[in-house]
Design a protein around this motif. Sequence first.
Motif, short mmCIF file in Angstrom:
data_model
loop_
_atom_site.label_atom_id
_atom_site.label_comp_id
_atom_site.label_asym_id
_atom_site.label_seq_id
_atom_site.Cartn_x
_atom_site.Cartn_y
_atom_site.Cartn_z
N UNK A 1 0.81 -1.22 0.00
CA UNK A 1 0.00 0.00 0.00
C UNK A 1 0.84 1.26 0.00
N UNK A 2 2.06 1.15 0.45
CA UNK A 2 2.91 2.32 0.59
C UNK A 2 3.41 2.75 -0.76
N UNK A 3 2.97 3.90 -1.21
CA UNK A 3 3.43 4.31 -2.53
C UNK A 3 4.42 5.45 -2.44
N UNK A 4 4.49 6.10 -1.29
CA UNK A 4 5.35 7.27 -1.22
C UNK A 4 6.71 6.88 -0.65
N UNK A 5 7.58 7.87 -0.60
CA UNK A 5 8.80 7.71 0.17
C UNK A 5 10.01 7.35 -0.64
N UNK A 6 11.15 7.49 -0.01
CA UNK A 6 12.41 7.17 -0.67
C UNK A 6 13.21 6.23 0.22
N UNK A 7 14.22 5.64 -0.37
CA UNK A 7 15.07 4.71 0.38
C UNK A 7 16.47 5.30 0.46
N UNK A 8 16.68 6.26 1.30
CA UNK A 8 18.03 6.81 1.35
C UNK A 8 19.00 5.77 1.89
N UNK A 9 20.24 5.92 1.49
CA UNK A 9 21.28 5.03 1.99
C UNK A 9 21.33 5.19 3.51
N UNK A 10 21.07 4.11 4.24
CA UNK A 10 20.94 4.23 5.70
C UNK A 10 22.19 4.70 6.40
N UNK A 11 23.32 4.10 6.08
CA UNK A 11 24.59 4.41 6.73
C UNK A 11 24.49 4.35 8.26
N UNK A 12 23.53 3.56 8.75
CA UNK A 12 23.36 3.52 10.19
C UNK A 12 24.45 2.67 10.84
N UNK A 13 25.00 1.76 10.05
CA UNK A 13 26.01 0.89 10.63
C UNK A 13 27.24 1.68 11.07
N UNK A 14 27.34 2.92 10.55
CA UNK A 14 28.45 3.76 11.01
C UNK A 14 28.47 3.86 12.53
N UNK A 15 27.28 4.05 13.09
CA UNK A 15 27.28 4.35 14.52
C UNK A 15 26.56 3.36 15.40
N UNK A 16 25.83 2.38 14.80
CA UNK A 16 24.96 1.60 15.69
C UNK A 16 25.60 0.32 16.20
N UNK A 17 26.88 0.09 15.88
CA UNK A 17 27.48 -1.17 16.30
C UNK A 17 27.81 -1.18 17.78
N UNK A 18 28.30 -0.03 18.24
CA UNK A 18 28.74 -0.01 19.64
C UNK A 18 27.67 0.56 20.54
N UNK A 19 27.79 0.23 21.81
CA UNK A 19 26.80 0.68 22.79
C UNK A 19 26.91 2.17 23.05
N UNK A 20 25.94 2.65 23.80
CA UNK A 20 25.92 4.08 24.11
C UNK A 20 27.05 4.39 25.07
N UNK A 21 27.82 5.41 24.73
CA UNK A 21 28.95 5.82 25.57
C UNK A 21 28.51 7.03 26.40
N UNK A 22 28.62 6.91 27.71
CA UNK A 22 28.32 8.08 28.53
C UNK A 22 29.55 8.96 28.57
N UNK A 23 29.38 10.18 28.11
CA UNK A 23 30.55 11.06 27.97
C UNK A 23 31.08 11.49 29.33
N UNK A 24 32.40 11.61 29.47
CA UNK A 24 32.93 12.24 30.67
C UNK A 24 32.46 13.70 30.74
N UNK A 25 32.45 14.23 31.93
CA UNK A 25 31.92 15.58 32.14
C UNK A 25 32.81 16.61 31.44
N UNK A 26 32.21 17.47 30.60
CA UNK A 26 33.03 18.54 30.02
C UNK A 26 33.25 19.63 31.07
N UNK A 27 34.13 20.58 30.80
CA UNK A 27 34.44 21.57 31.84
C UNK A 27 33.38 22.66 31.89
N UNK A 28 32.70 22.86 30.79
CA UNK A 28 31.73 23.96 30.79
C UNK A 28 30.53 23.58 29.94
N UNK A 29 29.36 24.02 30.36
CA UNK A 29 28.14 23.75 29.60
C UNK A 29 27.47 25.06 29.23
#
Lengths: 507, 356
Positions: free
Chosen positions: A11-39
């Motif tokens: 039924x879906x007639x619209x839309x495009x299939x962009x190159x996902x490129x999700x594998x660039x970032x989805x392999x590793x788990x979420x990294x909690x960043x160390x605290x920066x010095x200023x926000x």
Amino acid sequence: MLNRDWLTRLRLRWGVHPLGRKEQGNREGILTLPLPSRLHVPMLQHTGQPAKPRVTVGQRVRKGEMIAARQGNISAPVHAPTSGTVIAIGDYPAPHPSGLPVLTVSIDCDGLEEWVDLDPPSDPFALAPEALAAKVAEAGIVGLGGATFPSAVKMALGLRTQVRTLLVNGSECEPYLSCDDRLMRERAAAIVDGMNLIRHAVGAETILCGIEDNKPEALAAMREAAAPFPHIALRRLPTRYPMGSDRQLIQVLTGREVPSDGRSADVGVLVHNVATCYAVHEALRYGRPLISRIVTVAGGAVRAPRNVEALIGTPARYLVEQCGGLSGESARLVMGGPMMGLELASLDVPVIKGSSGILALDASELPSATPSPCIRCGQCVTACPMNLMPFEMSARIRTGALDEAVGMGLKDCLTCGACSYVCPAHIPLSHYFNYARGELTRRERNTLRQESIRKLVAERSERLERDAREKAEAAARRKAERERAKAEADAARAAKAAAKAAEESSA
Amino acid sequence: MKYAAHAPHAHARASIGRLMLWVMIALTPATLYAFWLYGWPAIFLWAVTVLSAAGAEFFVLRLMQRDAARGLADGTAVLTGWLLALTLPPWAPWWVGVIGSVFAIVVVKQVFGGTGQNLFNPAMAARVMLLISFPVELTTWVGPSPLFGAGALSFVEGARVTFLGQMPLGFDALTSATTLGHVKTELTRGIDVPAALASHGQGLGASLIGLHAGSLGETAAVLLLAGGVLLIALRVIRWHIPVAMLAGVLLPAMLMHAHDPARYLDAGTHLLAGGLILGAFFIASDPATSPGTARGQLLFGFGCGLLVWVIRTWGGYPEAVAFAVLLMNAFTPVIDRYLRPRIYGHPARFARRTRP
Ligand code: SF4
Ligand code: SF4
């Protein structure tokens, strides 16, 4: 299940299939960043009125403390992402479509991460729906899928209109981005809890969660987490951009269309993003306001793309550095996904509540810049999720016939960019539409202003006229009075003279 | 014009040049096969036609002070010349190709504003102009005499045919009517369809592999079909126009043939004997001159097909594709105006209104 997938796809007639490129970032788990010095925490990170700072320079704040209050009906408060000292309150570059700096509270982090006293409800399900929405509002939660509309406002609307179904958007259709993907894989139970909380807060009966089929791990994790709840159904969606747009998700999941001038609630549903559900869980179970989010750092120019959990206000540069930095020159910096994201002038802007991604794209990933004439191939028509005729609209806009473009549905355009993406002539279609819509708003505002000026002028001339008329009338009145007085005096004199004459004659 | 960076920051790896390249690739096997069938004259004519189309495009763009190299690189002019060459009698003189190409590019395409702006299909408009102006050259067909075969012309003899108009000895024996032309002539003489087909000595099997007189594009039906399917699979063209056009010819053909086989050609001959497949997959589907919406394309394609069948059956010319496509081209703006898709979230009648 299979059957339904197949039907949906057909039924879906619209839309495009962009190159996902999700594998660039989805392999590793979420990294909690160390605290920066200023926000640097901007006061405007949501749709609506900016928040109003209620701290002063030099003041010490604790993590999770409200540093700015909401202003007006559509707004959201802002909280200190960590403990430290306020060192400045002023304009600072921010990721905002206007490109203008935004009022920002800058905090020097003290590294102690000292929380304010949190006060979570012991059983949020025991609270009234309104109370839940109020807590969500206090936590500063906004739509984390990119729309950044204050969630509590949406929830209140849902409660008022008695929506039956809560739709949860786990489609994450933008290429590159995988922050929702990782969140669903790693924190599915929390998301499901958040879904249940929102369901309670809006009084919905069922929950329908859609996840694109390019995220099988996320789907599996969510299925498992949702298994105990019979009112939750998970749906595998075909991978198609822009599946994550509210209107398209509703169409695919429920088969209904939101009326052109209506809202989701008009068809009995409310859409929330999975990351928003997670934030609601954090706020209602632990009392934690929205002070961090998952951000996908990716793009051909990033050395080690991955997902990070960053505090709101963390400079984008810091995120990229923590992901290995840039390899060589990046041709374009983008906040959000490549299809609808915002170009960044530099990495010196902070992460805000709506920042789903920070992309440093290299030249090979970018579209070619020189458009050629339209060959009327109709690819844009096939791609458009709203069934518009982009090539006809853009031709009208180029000749300045904005009204005709409106007649063809310009106001229904999502500026999703699917048409620009496929156009073999590289015509910046959605850019035209964006521009034309801006022009329309300007025009409408102008008409309004002219109307009001015209009204003022009319009122003034009327007033002047009235004044003049009144003056003339008053003058006429005075003249008449004078004349009458004179006539009376004359008459009196004449009478006197007559009397005198009579006296004299009688004498 | 320089655009500021704006979303989307990504693009499908598609360009007009790439699309045209795919169309040419899809045409290549059929073209090579036809070269082999008709020998050197066909090769020369094809080269002259393609080169003069490219030359005309270059010259006009130069004259208008546009970027001629870039305009040429999109491949549309070359493709126009190529398609025109495929519809000409293979042994036609060189100037037919030149006049046709120049007319197609200058008058039909560039005067209307260039790539994408033309109302009519340039190759087909040129084909019709040539047919009206030079009826003899355009209706002199030869049967195939495969390259390197017994009766084949040498390179020099071929050049003589194309460039000097010197026909080889026994040329008259080589000329032959196309299947459709033959049937039409015989019908006017009161001979019915089966007898006419029989006297032409052409079975469907021969037509299937192009062993019959005709233009280059009428020979290799199977190869053209394969090329067309490739284009659909690659999403270079959509299926709507070709399928609707074939249906537009085959449905009435089957119905009427069942009704009166003596007067009406069967569907198989319709499909294989003329330029129908080339027309359906490569000519009617030209994006610039066909509607942009799915429903519009179905209507357009079916209209083309129906007209082909009508003209072939009752018209004066046996080869109908060019006329049919041009007629439907004229309707494209109207179709695009009235067959708009229903916009999401709008009631159905909105589609028929143009203004709010
Ligand atoms: S995709 Fe581009 S070239 Fe094709 S019709 Fe749309 S605007 Fe024209
Ligand atoms: S940007 Fe507008 S016109 Fe283009 S595909 Fe999206 S909704 Fe359709």
